[in-house]
Design an enzyme around this catalytic site. Structure first.
Site, PDB file in Angstrom:
ATOM      1  N   ASP A  30      -1.512  -0.971   5.669  1.00 14.70           N
ATOM      2  CA  ASP A  30      -1.932  -0.490   7.458  1.00 14.70           C
ATOM      3  C   ASP A  30      -3.310  -0.114   7.984  1.00 14.70           C
ATOM      4  O   ASP A  30      -3.479   0.453   8.717  1.00 14.70           O
ATOM      5  CB  ASP A  30      -1.038   0.990   7.243  1.00 14.70           C
ATOM      6  CG  ASP A  30      -2.353   1.703   6.277  1.00 14.70           C
ATOM      7  OD1 ASP A  30      -2.747   2.895   6.867  1.00 14.70           O
ATOM      8  OD2 ASP A  30      -2.335   1.596   4.854  1.00 14.70           O
TER       9      ASP A  30
ATOM     10  N   ASP B  22       1.484  -1.602  -0.082  1.00 15.86           N
ATOM     11  CA  ASP B  22       0.019   0.181  -0.450  1.00 15.86           C
ATOM     12  C   ASP B  22       0.783   1.195   0.342  1.00 15.86           C
ATOM     13  O   ASP B  22       1.686   1.085   0.813  1.00 15.86           O
ATOM     14  CB  ASP B  22      -1.032  -0.311   1.465  1.00 15.86           C
ATOM     15  CG  ASP B  22      -1.530   1.146   1.250  1.00 15.86           C
ATOM     16  OD1 ASP B  22      -2.642   1.181   0.430  1.00 15.86           O
ATOM     17  OD2 ASP B  22      -1.703   1.855   2.671  1.00 15.86           O
TER      18      ASP B  22
ATOM     19  N   ASP C 242      -0.093   5.193   0.823  1.00 13.61           N
ATOM     20  CA  ASP C 242      -1.103   5.969   2.035  1.00 13.61           C
ATOM     21  C   ASP C 242      -0.625   5.504   3.318  1.00 13.61           C
ATOM     22  O   ASP C 242      -1.216   4.446   3.085  1.00 13.61           O
ATOM     23  CB  ASP C 242      -1.897   6.947   1.988  1.00 13.61           C
ATOM     24  CG  ASP C 242      -1.437   7.554   0.403  1.00 13.61           C
ATOM     25  OD1 ASP C 242      -1.853   8.971   0.724  1.00 13.61           O
ATOM     26  OD2 ASP C 242      -1.691   7.051  -0.691  1.00 13.61           O
TER      27      ASP C 242
END
Length: 221
Positions: free
Chosen positions: A170, A8, A10
Site C-alpha cells: 500500500d 505487506d 499494516d
C-alpha cells in the site's frame, strides 16, 4: 516451489492505525503534554511507524527532538503490545483472497516493517497466522523494506519461486521493494492515502480484494 504472493501487513491486510494512534497518544499523555494524534486524520502517519507518530506529535507540540523520540519509542511499543487488537481489523475480502490463493496452490507469505514479535502476536490475535507460510518482520533479518533481503526471505521461507513472485502492498516502500527485487507489485487503494499509490506506477492497482486474484494470474500466472 510455487508461484508466490507476498503481502505487506499494516495498511494492506489489516487496518492497524487505530491501535497505533492509541499507543502514541499514551506516550504523549505520559509525557504530560496535551498533543494528541487523530485516529482518522493522522492514520497515514500511523502506518509509517511509531517513530513517525512520535515525531508528528512532538513537532506539533514544539518539543521535537530525536533524543525524545528514541527515548519514548520503547514505551510506545510496550503500549501497543498491550492493546494490539482493540481497533484493528482485517480489510474486507482479505481473508477470502488469501484462502483463494491457497486453494489455487500459491505460496503465500508476509513481509512487514512491523517488529516480528508484534506482527506474530497480531496475526494470531486476528486468527489468521496459519494462512501464511512465512512472516518476515522488521527485525527478522538484518535489513528491512525497501531492501530486498526481507522480501526474498519471505518468498524463500514459504516455498515460493523468486522468479514467479510479487508483492501486494500500500505504500512507496512496497513499490520500491518490488522494484529493487525486479518483481511486480500490486498496490491497494483502500488503505490510508488511497489514490496516492497510482502515481507510483505499480504493475497493478486494486480497489478491493475481489480484484486481486485475476491480477495475480495476469502478472505471474
Amino acid at each position: 516451489m510455487k508461484n508466490c504472493v507476498i503481502f505487506d501487513l499494516d495498511g494492506t491486510l489489516a487496518d492497524t492505525s487505530g491501535d497505533l494512534i492509541a499507543a502514541a497518544n499514551h506516550c504523549f499523555d505520559a509525557m504530560g503534554i496535551n498533543e494528541r494524534l487523530d485516529p482518522v486524520g493522522d492514520a497515514g502517519t500511523a502506518v509509517r511507524g511509531g517513530k513517525a507518530m512520535l515525531t508528528l506529535g512532538l513537532t506539533r507540540a514544539g518539543l521535537m527532538s530525536g533524543q525524545t523520540v528514541d527515548k519514548w519509542y520503547p514505551e510506545l511499543l510496550t503500549a501497543y503490545d498491550s492493546a494490539i487488537d482493540v481497533y484493528t481489523h482485517m480489510y474486507p475480502g482479505a481473508v477470502e483472497a488469501v484462502e483463494t490463493l491457497l486453494r489455487n496452490d500459491y505460496a503465500v507469505g508476509i513481509c512487514t516493517n512491523k517488529p516480528e514479535a508484534l506482527a506474530e502476536k497480531l496475526l494470531r490475535s486476528l486468527g489468521v497466522r496459519d494462512l501464511f507460510g512465512s512472516m518476515i518482520g522488521a527485525d527478522t533479518v538484518a535489513t528491512r523494506k525497501p531492501d530486498v533481503a526481507p522480501y526474498w526471505a519471505a518468498v524463500d521461507h514459504c516455498g515460493g519461486r523468486r522468479e514467479a513472485s510479487l508483492l501486494v502492498g500500500d505504500s512507496e516502500t512496497d513499490r520500491k521493494t518490488s522494484a529493487n527485487a525486479g518483481v511486480p507489485s500490486i498496490l491497494v487503494t483502500f488503505a490510508v492515502g488511497g489514490e496516492d499509490v497510482r502515481p507510483l506506477k505499480p504493475e497493478s492497482v486494486i480497489d478491493h480484494f475481489d480484484e486481486l486474484h485475476p491480477e495475480i494470474m495476469r502478472l505471474i500466472g
